[in-house]
Design an enzyme around this catalytic site. Sequence first.
Site, mmCIF file in Angstrom:
data_model
loop_
_atom_site.group_PDB
_atom_site.id
_atom_site.type_symbol
_atom_site.label_atom_id
_atom_site.label_comp_id
_atom_site.label_asym_id
_atom_site.label_seq_id
_atom_site.Cartn_x
_atom_site.Cartn_y
_atom_site.Cartn_z
ATOM 1 N N CYS A 287 12.023 4.266 -0.151
ATOM 2 C CA CYS A 287 10.681 4.224 0.451
ATOM 3 C C CYS A 287 9.712 5.184 -0.233
ATOM 4 C CB CYS A 287 10.761 4.495 1.950
ATOM 5 S SG CYS A 287 11.354 6.143 2.427
ATOM 6 N N HIS A 341 10.928 8.315 6.915
ATOM 7 C CA HIS A 341 10.550 7.038 6.311
ATOM 8 C C HIS A 341 9.038 6.995 6.117
ATOM 9 C CE1 HIS A 341 11.033 2.909 5.077
ATOM 10 N NE2 HIS A 341 10.205 2.479 5.996
ATOM 11 N N GLU A 353 6.536 -1.762 2.500
ATOM 12 C CA GLU A 353 7.582 -0.745 2.527
ATOM 13 C C GLU A 353 8.821 -1.194 1.764
ATOM 14 O OE1 GLU A 353 9.406 -0.125 6.366
ATOM 15 O OE2 GLU A 353 9.261 -2.242 6.896
#
Length: 381
Positions: A287, A341, A353
Amino acid sequence: MVFVVAFSAFGSPAWAEPHPGAEDRRSATSSTLPSGGGASTDAGDSPSPPVAGKERLGRGSQVAPFDESRSREYFAVSATSLDSDLVDRVRDIDGVRSVEVVDAARIRIDGVTMSVLGVDPSTFRNYAPTPSAKADEIWQGIAEGRIALSNDAGKQRDLDLGSTVAMAGARGTVDKEVWTHATSGVAGIDALISRESAGELGFPSGNGLVVSAPDTDLWQLREDLLEVLGSDVSLQLLAEESGTDSPDADGEPVGGAVIERMIAAAESQLGVPYVWGGTTPGEGFDCSGLVQWAFRQAGVEIPRVTHDQWWAGEHVDYADARRGDLIFWRSDPTAPDYISHVAIYLGDGRMLEAPRTGDVVKVTDVRTHKMAGVVRVHVAD
């Protein structure tokens, strides 16, 4: 070969350094999320991370019981061992409550470079996230020579509990049992071992410090640490500001044209597999690797680690999010207060993402559950 961990949470010329204060700081057990951030977490209610088999624990290595949760304000790391007198001077800095000495290095684990800390299980546990800190079996296992992988490193790389990993250090390769998947609370650290194991692998001894100073002004503390430790020691900010009223970053928000180039770069990787630690276009991203790469294609440098990207600009409420802002979550069950994240906001409730192992870079609806907040990336004046 052992590579000394080199953290650069501060000083990058293309993103603004934060100016955090002591107000509303997230503590080691804080659970409040920003408004618009969805459900809050409660570290005290989170179960302890499982271990490979506590029935196999011996009695040869004694670990002190959990004392109390200690905040983590800064992590300092040097290429060489830090002199004990220097460590004492850090302890004497106004507002510093305690300092934990660790051994830090980057080594190969099953062929992949990871950042590892050698710790004293009896004392470091007090700096760990609450679900892990209170679990005696985690620290007993580390004391007996096993390895604790971060939740992300362990699960995303499919390194199951009870499996064996090869750790290649300066003094050769040592096999270690994966004992637990539990995030340490020190951003960017992928694994914990005992200081005895670190010595066996050839880590520098005592080249890292975790500094707890819960009631200080973080920016002043940074200046004090730099004065004592010198410019050759890297500092990483570990504490976080909570709420939507965090101090704005210096500099100006990244302009619209740059944002569109960044998003176009990220969109060019749609369908590319998620790869833990991945930073390679067309092959794989995690990520934060995707976010850093996309901004770099637009001429903007931001940090590599998700936690450090949290400091790459102004904190805003999700209700005020703009296209190109970064959205962050606290979704690690082993460290409920840890930024774990990041995704790129596209507008109209959509985001881009790199989600997890087994998935690909894609566009999805924004998830507000466990959302930590939104950051508008700034560039220095």
